[in-house]
Design a protein around this motif. Structure first.
Motif, short mmCIF file in Angstrom:
data_model
loop_
_atom_site.label_atom_id
_atom_site.label_comp_id
_atom_site.label_asym_id
_atom_site.label_seq_id
_atom_site.Cartn_x
_atom_site.Cartn_y
_atom_site.Cartn_z
N ALA A 70 52.54 34.82 49.21
CA ALA A 70 53.94 34.22 49.36
C ALA A 70 54.05 32.88 48.71
O ALA A 70 53.86 31.86 49.23
N LEU A 71 54.01 32.99 47.14
CA LEU A 71 54.13 31.74 46.56
C LEU A 71 55.57 31.45 46.27
O LEU A 71 56.52 32.13 46.15
N PRO A 72 55.99 30.01 46.07
CA PRO A 72 57.29 29.56 45.79
C PRO A 72 57.81 30.13 44.59
O PRO A 72 57.11 30.41 43.48
N GLY A 73 59.18 30.77 44.56
CA GLY A 73 59.34 31.49 43.38
C GLY A 73 59.05 33.10 43.25
O GLY A 73 59.59 33.81 42.41
N LEU A 74 57.94 33.33 43.97
CA LEU A 74 57.33 34.80 43.87
C LEU A 74 57.43 35.39 45.32
O LEU A 74 56.54 36.37 45.31
N SER A 75 58.16 35.04 46.33
CA SER A 75 57.85 35.62 47.60
C SER A 75 58.61 36.89 47.79
O SER A 75 58.03 37.77 48.64
N TYR A 76 59.62 37.25 47.05
CA TYR A 76 60.42 38.54 47.29
C TYR A 76 60.42 39.27 46.15
O TYR A 76 60.66 38.74 45.16
N ARG A 77 60.67 40.68 46.52
CA ARG A 77 60.72 41.33 45.35
C ARG A 77 62.28 41.58 44.82
O ARG A 77 62.85 41.06 45.45
N GLY A 78 62.42 41.70 43.40
CA GLY A 78 63.77 41.65 43.05
C GLY A 78 63.55 41.76 41.35
O GLY A 78 62.91 42.02 40.77
N ARG A 79 65.03 41.80 41.03
CA ARG A 79 65.43 42.09 39.47
C ARG A 79 65.06 40.62 38.97
O ARG A 79 65.10 39.39 39.61
N GLY A 80 64.58 40.43 37.57
CA GLY A 80 64.28 39.42 37.20
C GLY A 80 63.77 39.42 35.60
O GLY A 80 64.34 40.58 35.22
N THR A 81 63.44 38.37 35.11
CA THR A 81 63.25 38.31 33.52
C THR A 81 61.82 37.68 33.45
O THR A 81 61.44 36.87 34.32
N VAL A 82 61.04 38.20 32.41
CA VAL A 82 59.96 37.55 31.93
C VAL A 82 60.16 37.23 30.55
O VAL A 82 60.44 38.01 29.72
#
Length: 175
Positions: A70-82
């Motif tokens: 559970a890292l800040p900014g990466l805790s939850y599943r979701g749509r995004g961009t790389v």
């Protein structure tokens, strides 16, 4: 009156389950706090060499695709961009703070089939290996929305991975 007691009982069970879930998640966040997370983004952002819309799945301890971090900014599943630039990789998950991973912290990129509770077709997920700001080895998993962009993204990350990264990190890890 016949329906009141069962309704109150069900509500109490639901409340207890929610409280336990919240307590468990907070405990996980405290446990993973020493791992750090992403790094400060560079002041001047270089041109993006590759970008892809993704479905972010999870970040796990390296080599342990079933152990969520559970890292800040990466805790939850979701749509995004790389987004990949010569300086590193920027992960932006909708509703979360962006996470920057400098090129020096990247350890590999490869394909995977499973992460946490997500199992997909063979090599359906992209696994990005990196070292957190706290020194923990981590793997972030995502699914590229447009399969045509997957190769460009993987190639762009391979181009910036340091030559001294651990051999074998760019291959898929079996569960």
């Amino acid at each position: 009156m016949d329906k009141l007691l069962p309704t109150i009982g069900i509500l109490l069970v639901v409340i207890v389950v929610l409280v336990l879930a919240i307590v468990g998640w907070r405990r996980r966040v405290r446990r993973d706090a020493p791992a750090g997370g992403g790094y400060p983004a560079p002041e001047s952002v270089p041109a993006v060499t590759a970008s892809a819309e993704v479905l972010y799945v999870a970040t796990t301890a390296s080599g342990e695709p079933l152990e969520r971090l559970a890292l800040p900014g990466l805790s939850y599943r979701g749509r995004g961009t790389v987004e990949v630039s010569v300086d590193g990789v920027q992960l932006r998950v909708t509703g979360e703070q962006p996470v920057f991973i400098p090129a020096a912290a990247l350890t590999g990129i490869g394909a995977s089939t499973v992460a946490i509770d997500r199992v997909v077709e063979r090599d359906g997920l992209v696994r990005l290996g990196w070292t957190t700001s706290g020194g923990a080895a981590a793997d972030s998993y995502f699914r590229v929305v447009d399969p045509a962009g997957r190769g460009r993204l993987t190639s762009a990350v391979e181009d910036i991975i340091p030559a001294d990264s651990t051999p074998g990190d760019s291959t898929e890890r079996e569960v």
